[in-house]
Design an enzyme around this catalytic site. Structure first.
Site, PDB file in Angstrom:
ATOM      1  N   LYS A  53       3.332   1.894  -8.955  1.00 34.90           N
ATOM      2  CA  LYS A  53       1.944   2.370  -8.934  1.00 34.90           C
ATOM      3  C   LYS A  53       1.822   3.653  -9.758  1.00 34.90           C
ATOM      4  O   LYS A  53       0.877   3.810 -10.541  1.00 34.90           O
ATOM      5  CB  LYS A  53       1.475   2.592  -7.491  1.00 34.90           C
ATOM      6  CG  LYS A  53       1.149   1.272  -6.809  1.00 34.90           C
ATOM      7  CD  LYS A  53       1.052   1.354  -5.300  1.00 34.90           C
ATOM      8  CE  LYS A  53       0.971  -0.071  -4.738  1.00 34.90           C
ATOM      9  NZ  LYS A  53       1.060  -0.153  -3.294  1.00 34.90           N
ATOM     10  N   GLN A  97       1.095   3.622   1.773  1.00 33.01           N
ATOM     11  CA  GLN A  97       1.936   2.428   1.632  1.00 33.01           C
ATOM     12  C   GLN A  97       2.308   1.879   3.016  1.00 33.01           C
ATOM     13  O   GLN A  97       2.805   2.614   3.863  1.00 33.01           O
ATOM     14  CB  GLN A  97       3.194   2.804   0.825  1.00 33.01           C
ATOM     15  CG  GLN A  97       4.063   1.636   0.451  1.00 33.01           C
ATOM     16  CD  GLN A  97       3.377   0.669  -0.515  1.00 33.01           C
ATOM     17  OE1 GLN A  97       2.783   1.075  -1.511  1.00 33.01           O
ATOM     18  NE2 GLN A  97       3.455  -0.616  -0.229  1.00 33.01           N
ATOM     19  N   ASP A 120      -7.517   0.780  -1.344  1.00 34.51           N
ATOM     20  CA  ASP A 120      -6.834  -0.432  -0.886  1.00 34.51           C
ATOM     21  C   ASP A 120      -7.829  -1.406  -0.252  1.00 34.51           C
ATOM     22  O   ASP A 120      -7.508  -2.574  -0.044  1.00 34.51           O
ATOM     23  CB  ASP A 120      -5.771  -0.058   0.174  1.00 34.51           C
ATOM     24  CG  ASP A 120      -4.365  -0.408  -0.288  1.00 34.51           C
ATOM     25  OD1 ASP A 120      -4.249  -1.127  -1.302  1.00 34.51           O
ATOM     26  OD2 ASP A 120      -3.412   0.036   0.369  1.00 34.51           O
TER      27      ASP A 120
END
Ligand code: NAP
Length: 295
Positions: A53, A97, A120
């Site tokens: 990322k 995460q 997200d």
């Protein structure tokens, strides 16, 4: 033989477009999109994802910050960090995460993220907005699947899409995206799961079959009709003594056999995978634009 739906190529095309967009935002508005990625613990797969990322951000000129926190990090401190990031004007997107260590309540952490920075798309506000067809951040893998289909020239409107899997990360949101009364959607959608009776009956009806079960060999050639379009989301490690690591990656679909009947199929790797980070970059750029009310 089926046409290969090339996720790498589509992702590359989108990233080129985004690179230009980021340059424009910097030149015209002095705005650099910024992403904060938070990793708690030392999960090996998560470390690779976080590194990828950060790399994707670098390549596009997006500012990124990584927070690597010890596995015993306390929830309260993590919530404090998120609040700081919520307030930080240089950060437009926050990604925590998953999975998180046991002592941390995942839901509490995800709902602490400002919905306007929830790149997200897991915050209940954004999940709800997707449900009612309002603009919001779409979760990256399902949104990537829609883009992969559209940019590969596959029409979705009016098609019967069968989704295998009903997780909150892939199955349910991809079904919800494709059923919306919107351009690039308007599909008729069926969702299958482990309690579905006679799954092959349903999968054989599919014009577009999306396999997101996380089990290799879930979809065999007998389960699909001639001409089906297949998107294989599964990423599974399959033992392979000829591979250097002793395993290889496989999807949920019997690629060899199904590709003989399908009109188009996405491979694993190189299908949905490259789209996920691409859509994260897309959401980060959108978040930055929204913060300055740029259309
Ligand atoms: P998950 O949370 O384990 O959900 C799997 C879903 O599939 C569940 O709803 C389960 O049904 C259903 N299922 C499992 N086996 C089935 C079977 N034999 N028949 C019918 N339904 C079945 O997994 P996930 O997070 O959605 O991920 C799915 C796969 O996609 C995994 O392999 C994952 O690694 C991969 N993935 C890839 C990306 C990417 O970027 N390429 C991103 C995310 C996920 P129940 O609800 O009844 O248990």
């Amino acid at each position: 033989m089926a046409k290969i739906i090339d996720g790498k190529a589509v992702a590359e095309e989108m990233r080129e477009e985004m690179k230009t967009q980021v340059e424009e935002l910097k030149e015209k508005y002095g705005l650099t999109p910024g992403l904060a990625v938070v990793l708690v613990g030392e999960d090996a797969a998560s470390q690779v994802y976080v590194r990828n990322k950060a790399r994707a951000c670098d390549k596009l000129g997006v500012f990124s910050e990584e927070y690597r926190l010890p596995a015993d990090y306390q929830e309260e401190k993590l919530l404090e960090l998120i609040e700081k990031l919520n307030q930080n004007p240089k950060i437009h997107g926050i990604l925590v995460q998953l999975p998180l260590p046991k002592q941390i309540d995942e839901e509490r952490v995800l709902t602490a993220i400002d919905p306007a920075k929830d790149v997200d798309g897991f915050h209940p506000v954004n999940v709800g907005r997707l449900m009612i067809g309002k603009p919001g951040f779409l979760p990256c893998t399902p949104h990537g699947i829609q883009q992969l289909l559209l940019r590969s020239g596959i029409e979705i409107e009016g098609k019967h899409v069968v989704v295998v899997g009903r997780s909150n990360i892939v199955g349910k949101p991809v079904a919800m995206i494709l059923v919306q009364k919107k351009t690039g959607a308007n599909a008729t959608v069926t969702i299958c799961h482990t309690r579905t009776r006679d799954m092959a009956y349903h999968t054989r009806q599919a014009d577009i079959l999306i396999a997101a079960a996380g089990r290799p060999g879930t979809i065999t050639a007998e389960m699909v009709k001639e001409g089906v379009v297949v998107i294989d989301v599964g990423v599974n490690r399959v033992e392979d003594s000829t591979a250097p690591k002793g395993y290889r990656l496989a999807g949920d679909v019997d690629f060899e056999a199904v590709s003989k009947k399908a009109s188009a199929i996405s491979p694993v790797p190189g299908g949905v995978g490259p789209m996920t980070i691409t859509m994260l970059m897309h959401n980060t750029i959108e978040a930055a634009k929204m913060s300055q009310h740029i259309e």
